[in-house]
Design an enzyme around this catalytic site. Structure first.
Site, PDB file in Angstrom:
ATOM      1  N   THR A 125      49.256 -44.194 -42.676  1.00 36.58           N
ATOM      2  CA  THR A 125      48.705 -45.352 -43.218  1.00 36.58           C
ATOM      3  C   THR A 125      49.554 -45.848 -44.531  1.00 36.58           C
ATOM      4  O   THR A 125      50.743 -45.454 -44.557  1.00 36.58           O
ATOM      5  CB  THR A 125      47.296 -44.791 -43.841  1.00 36.58           C
ATOM      6  N   ASN A 126      48.800 -46.660 -45.361  1.00 36.91           N
ATOM      7  CA  ASN A 126      49.372 -47.099 -46.508  1.00 36.91           C
ATOM      8  C   ASN A 126      48.923 -46.941 -47.966  1.00 36.91           C
ATOM      9  O   ASN A 126      47.672 -46.348 -47.916  1.00 36.91           O
ATOM     10  CB  ASN A 126      50.050 -48.506 -46.061  1.00 36.91           C
TER      11      ASN A 126
END
Ligand code: CTP
Length: 219
Positions: free
Chosen positions: A25-26
């Site tokens: 993810t980020n």
């Protein structure tokens, strides 16, 4: 008095599963997209908020569609965008996903492992070309260099009416902060509002969106 419109907003990160317990993810907190959703709902617009996982409260009177992966966000946008007059893509979408998702938790047997990644579908880039969307299209550009040049390139490549660009290399703004400094770029103009809270900037972004919608018979 602005007539109520239907505004679709994507927000937050997307998560790409590696195995049943791990994902890529980020750093997106979702704050910018949720701030726009709140401003739009407060102004009486119908808001469809399609969001990856965040820790934020969903604003009142918003139709909330939770998603995890980019493919789920893609499917939800494809379904809901037909109803929208304005679409604002604030999500920080993963650019790559694992080529295969392991059905079992990956064991720590090997000294090194290689994860093969394949490109995710470009949701914003599909809006006009694949989904046949004809309303106002607004994208974000998260850049660490050449902000204006990269934003102009995205404006064209993704068929947007407006790009909201910000420099994500700066610690004081952007990802996971309450402040932002943005550049608004359309084919005809460029505007640099002063650094401000995401809630304040959400009003500015919405004002631009509504003004772009007005000549298309929304007034
Ligand atoms: N976006 C999207 N689907 C993707 C990737 C991005 O809808 N698979 C949208 C984002 O929500 C944003 C815009 O496209 O509105 C630009 O995202 P950004 O991450 O800045 O650009 P990318 O298209 O990923 O290009 P690059 O990473 O090469 O800068």
């Amino acid at each position: 008095m602005i007539p109520p419109m239907t505004i679709l907003i994507t927000a937050g990160p997307t998560c790409e599963a590696i195995d049943p317990v791990r994902f890529l993810t980020n750093k997106s907190s979702g704050k910018m997209g949720y701030a726009i959703a709140k401003s739009a709902a407060d102004q009486g617009h119908r808001v469809i908020l399609i969001s990856g996982p965040t820790n934020l409260n969903v604003p009142d009177l918003v139709d909330y569609i939770p998603v995890e992966s980019t493919q789920e966000m893609y499917d939800a946008v494809e379904h809901w965008i037909k109803k929208a007059d304005i679409a604002i893509f604030a999500a920080a979408v993963a650019d790559y996903q694992p080529a295969n998702i392991s059905e079992q938790k990956i064991k720590k047997d090997a000294e090194t492992i290689t994860l093969k990644l394949v490109k995710t579908p470009d949701i914003l880039g599909s809006a006009k070309q694949k989904f046949g969307y004809q309303g106002v299209l607004i994208g974000f550009a998260a850049e660490t260099e050449n902000l204006e040049m990269n934003a102009r390139e995205k404006l064209k490549r993704k068929g947007c009416d407006l790009i909201v660009a910000n420099d994500v290399s700066r610690k004081d703004i952007g990802f996971n902060t309450n402040q932002n400094e943005i550049l608004l770029i359309s084919a005809d103009y460029i505007e640099r509002p002063p650094k401000a809270s995401k809630q304040h900037l959400s009003h500015i972004i919405l004002e631009h969106a509504v003004n772009l919608a007005a000549p298309r018979g929304m007034d």
